[in-house]
Motif scaffolding. Sequence first.
Motif, PDB file in Angstrom:
ATOM      1  N   MET A   1      59.575  18.407  59.733  1.00 36.08           N
ATOM      2  CA  MET A   1      60.731  17.924  60.503  1.00 36.08           C
ATOM      3  C   MET A   1      60.737  18.489  61.928  1.00 36.08           C
ATOM      4  N   LYS A   2      60.249  19.725  62.063  1.00 39.55           N
ATOM      5  CA  LYS A   2      60.247  20.366  63.398  1.00 39.55           C
ATOM      6  C   LYS A   2      59.072  19.899  64.246  1.00 39.55           C
ATOM      7  N   GLY A   3      58.188  19.104  63.637  1.00 43.85           N
ATOM      8  CA  GLY A   3      57.006  18.658  64.383  1.00 43.85           C
ATOM      9  C   GLY A   3      55.866  19.650  64.279  1.00 43.85           C
ATOM     10  N   GLU A   4      55.982  20.603  63.328  1.00 46.60           N
ATOM     11  CA  GLU A   4      54.910  21.593  63.183  1.00 46.60           C
ATOM     12  C   GLU A   4      53.934  21.245  62.061  1.00 46.60           C
ATOM     13  N   GLY A   5      54.255  20.191  61.309  1.00 46.18           N
ATOM     14  CA  GLY A   5      53.322  19.749  60.268  1.00 46.18           C
ATOM     15  C   GLY A   5      52.316  18.781  60.869  1.00 46.18           C
ATOM     16  N   THR A   6      51.158  18.677  60.225  1.00 44.20           N
ATOM     17  CA  THR A   6      50.114  17.782  60.734  1.00 44.20           C
ATOM     18  C   THR A   6      50.162  16.432  60.010  1.00 44.20           C
ATOM     19  N   ARG A   7      49.365  15.494  60.522  1.00 41.47           N
ATOM     20  CA  ARG A   7      49.244  14.201  59.846  1.00 41.47           C
ATOM     21  C   ARG A   7      48.701  14.408  58.430  1.00 41.47           C
ATOM     22  N   ASP A   8      47.733  15.328  58.257  1.00 37.62           N
ATOM     23  CA  ASP A   8      47.199  15.619  56.922  1.00 37.62           C
ATOM     24  C   ASP A   8      48.289  16.127  55.981  1.00 37.62           C
ATOM     25  N   ASP A   9      49.195  16.937  56.518  1.00 36.98           N
ATOM     26  CA  ASP A   9      50.304  17.425  55.677  1.00 36.98           C
ATOM     27  C   ASP A   9      51.137  16.242  55.188  1.00 36.98           C
ATOM     28  N   TYR A  10      51.438  15.349  56.130  1.00 36.84           N
ATOM     29  CA  TYR A  10      52.240  14.176  55.783  1.00 36.84           C
ATOM     30  C   TYR A  10      51.527  13.343  54.712  1.00 36.84           C
ATOM     31  N   VAL A  11      50.219  13.133  54.877  1.00 35.25           N
ATOM     32  CA  VAL A  11      49.446  12.327  53.922  1.00 35.25           C
ATOM     33  C   VAL A  11      49.462  12.996  52.538  1.00 35.25           C
ATOM     34  N   ALA A  12      49.355  14.324  52.517  1.00 32.21           N
ATOM     35  CA  ALA A  12      49.374  15.047  51.235  1.00 32.21           C
ATOM     36  C   ALA A  12      50.709  14.813  50.515  1.00 32.21           C
ATOM     37  N   LEU A  13      51.788  14.745  51.279  1.00 33.10           N
ATOM     38  CA  LEU A  13      53.107  14.488  50.673  1.00 33.10           C
ATOM     39  C   LEU A  13      53.174  13.061  50.118  1.00 33.10           C
ATOM     40  N   VAL A  14      52.673  12.105  50.880  1.00 34.89           N
ATOM     41  CA  VAL A  14      52.677  10.707  50.410  1.00 34.89           C
ATOM     42  C   VAL A  14      51.887  10.603  49.102  1.00 34.89           C
ATOM     43  N   ALA A  15      50.762  11.312  49.031  1.00 33.63           N
ATOM     44  CA  ALA A  15      49.928  11.264  47.823  1.00 33.63           C
ATOM     45  C   ALA A  15      50.702  11.794  46.604  1.00 33.63           C
ATOM     46  N   GLN A  16      51.431  12.883  46.792  1.00 34.95           N
ATOM     47  CA  GLN A  16      52.208  13.428  45.660  1.00 34.95           C
ATOM     48  C   GLN A  16      53.319  12.464  45.275  1.00 34.95           C
ATOM     49  N   HIS A  17      53.927  11.813  46.276  1.00 31.42           N
ATOM     50  CA  HIS A  17      54.963  10.811  45.970  1.00 31.42           C
ATOM     51  C   HIS A  17      54.407   9.711  45.068  1.00 31.42           C
ATOM     52  N   TRP A  18      53.141   9.345  45.297  1.00 31.00           N
ATOM     53  CA  TRP A  18      52.572   8.257  44.485  1.00 31.00           C
ATOM     54  C   TRP A  18      52.623   8.623  42.992  1.00 31.00           C
ATOM     55  N   PHE A  19      52.229   9.844  42.655  1.00 30.61           N
ATOM     56  CA  PHE A  19      52.238  10.231  41.233  1.00 30.61           C
ATOM     57  C   PHE A  19      53.672  10.246  40.680  1.00 30.61           C
ATOM     58  N   ILE A  20      54.594  10.722  41.492  1.00 29.11           N
ATOM     59  CA  ILE A  20      55.987  10.843  41.038  1.00 29.11           C
ATOM     60  C   ILE A  20      56.608   9.447  40.815  1.00 29.11           C
ATOM     61  N   TYR A  21      56.396   8.549  41.762  1.00 24.97           N
ATOM     62  CA  TYR A  21      57.014   7.216  41.638  1.00 24.97           C
ATOM     63  C   TYR A  21      56.294   6.367  40.604  1.00 24.97           C
ATOM     64  N   GLU A  22      55.018   6.656  40.385  1.00 22.26           N
ATOM     65  CA  GLU A  22      54.301   5.936  39.328  1.00 22.26           C
ATOM     66  C   GLU A  22      54.984   6.235  37.990  1.00 22.26           C
ATOM     67  N   ALA A  23      55.319   7.515  37.786  1.00 22.37           N
ATOM     68  CA  ALA A  23      55.992   7.914  36.533  1.00 22.37           C
ATOM     69  C   ALA A  23      57.415   7.358  36.488  1.00 22.37           C
ATOM     70  N   LEU A  24      58.130   7.514  37.607  1.00 23.05           N
ATOM     71  CA  LEU A  24      59.542   7.101  37.642  1.00 23.05           C
ATOM     72  C   LEU A  24      59.677   5.598  37.410  1.00 23.05           C
ATOM     73  N   GLU A  25      58.795   4.829  38.028  1.00 24.81           N
ATOM     74  CA  GLU A  25      58.958   3.377  37.950  1.00 24.81           C
ATOM     75  C   GLU A  25      58.390   2.807  36.650  1.00 24.81           C
ATOM     76  N   ALA A  26      57.387   3.472  36.053  1.00 25.50           N
ATOM     77  CA  ALA A  26      56.926   3.055  34.721  1.00 25.50           C
ATOM     78  C   ALA A  26      58.034   3.338  33.706  1.00 25.50           C
ATOM     79  N   THR A  27      58.708   4.470  33.885  1.00 21.40           N
ATOM     80  CA  THR A  27      59.805   4.845  32.986  1.00 21.40           C
ATOM     81  C   THR A  27      60.973   3.872  33.156  1.00 21.40           C
ATOM     82  N   ALA A  28      61.242   3.499  34.405  1.00 24.25           N
ATOM     83  CA  ALA A  28      62.339   2.557  34.683  1.00 24.25           C
ATOM     84  C   ALA A  28      62.085   1.241  33.954  1.00 24.25           C
ATOM     85  N   ASP A  29      60.837   0.837  33.917  1.00 23.90           N
ATOM     86  CA  ASP A  29      60.482  -0.398  33.244  1.00 23.90           C
ATOM     87  C   ASP A  29      60.890  -0.365  31.782  1.00 23.90           C
ATOM     88  N   ARG A  30      60.680   0.795  31.154  1.00 20.06           N
ATOM     89  CA  ARG A  30      61.053   0.920  29.740  1.00 20.06           C
ATOM     90  C   ARG A  30      62.553   1.101  29.590  1.00 20.06           C
TER      91      ARG A  30
END
Length: 219
Positions: free
Chosen positions: A32-61
């Motif tokens: 948020m302060k602008g001290e993180g890198t683009r790689d940091d941001y990408v690493a966060l997006v990657a973790q979100h993928w695993f979390i939302y994959e679980a959340l949205e598969a569960t939502a389906d059920r």
Amino acid sequence: MPELVPFSTALRERSSAAHSGSEHAGFMADLMKGEGTRDDYVALVAQHWFIYEALEATADRMKADPVAATFITEKLTRLPALEADLAFLIGDDWRERITPLPTTERYVARIREVGTVWPGGFVAHHYTRYLGDLSGGLFIGRLMARRFGFETNGIGFYLFGDIADPKAFKDVYREQLDAAPWDAAEQERIIDEVLVAYQFNTDLFADLAADKHAKSAVA
Ligand code: HEM
């Protein structure tokens, strides 16, 4: 007689310290302060993928459960946007290049565990992610776009094209929380599960901070 506090208000109040813990975690604060890198941001997006994959598969059920179903709508679905973001940020081979960090594995296991057997627990995880995405998330998305020069590619996760008025959407969501047929004991259990969900998010930021040098989340 003490005034009765609506469940959605109690939930927000009782989780506000945990929210601060997530919001001010070093990794997030740096981004948020602008001290993180683009790689940091990408690493966060990657973790979100695993979390939302679980959340949205569960939502389906969970659609089969009448109470959980009130909260589930395709307007919130984030997985396709995350996949497009990852293809843009990493490349078409993104799926082979991302790995869940230890907290993500525990978080995903918990979502799958409660999500299949406990509608209230599912709503706790649904609330913690999507109401956050529709609140601070919108601001985070705009900031990341400015910082890394994205237009819409790369921050699609933060763009809710089917929700024109996030505030109105959140108001309805809170009305649904208040109208759900949960007794006081169940409401307590749900608040506890929201605190668990916040803790996963805070711990994930610690994992991401520790991984900055090892870079094991994205090859
Ligand atoms: C830099 C990081 C963050 C910022 C700046 C931020 C900011 C905010 C703000 C301003 C609100 C209030 C919006 C409103 O009153 O309508 C909010 C609400 C919320 N945030 Fe965050 N947030 C951040 C991180 C997180 C994280 C990591 C989570 C959990 C995954 C989260 C979950 C939530 C939830 C669930 C709400 C809704 C609370 C409610 O009204 O019941 N936030 N956030």
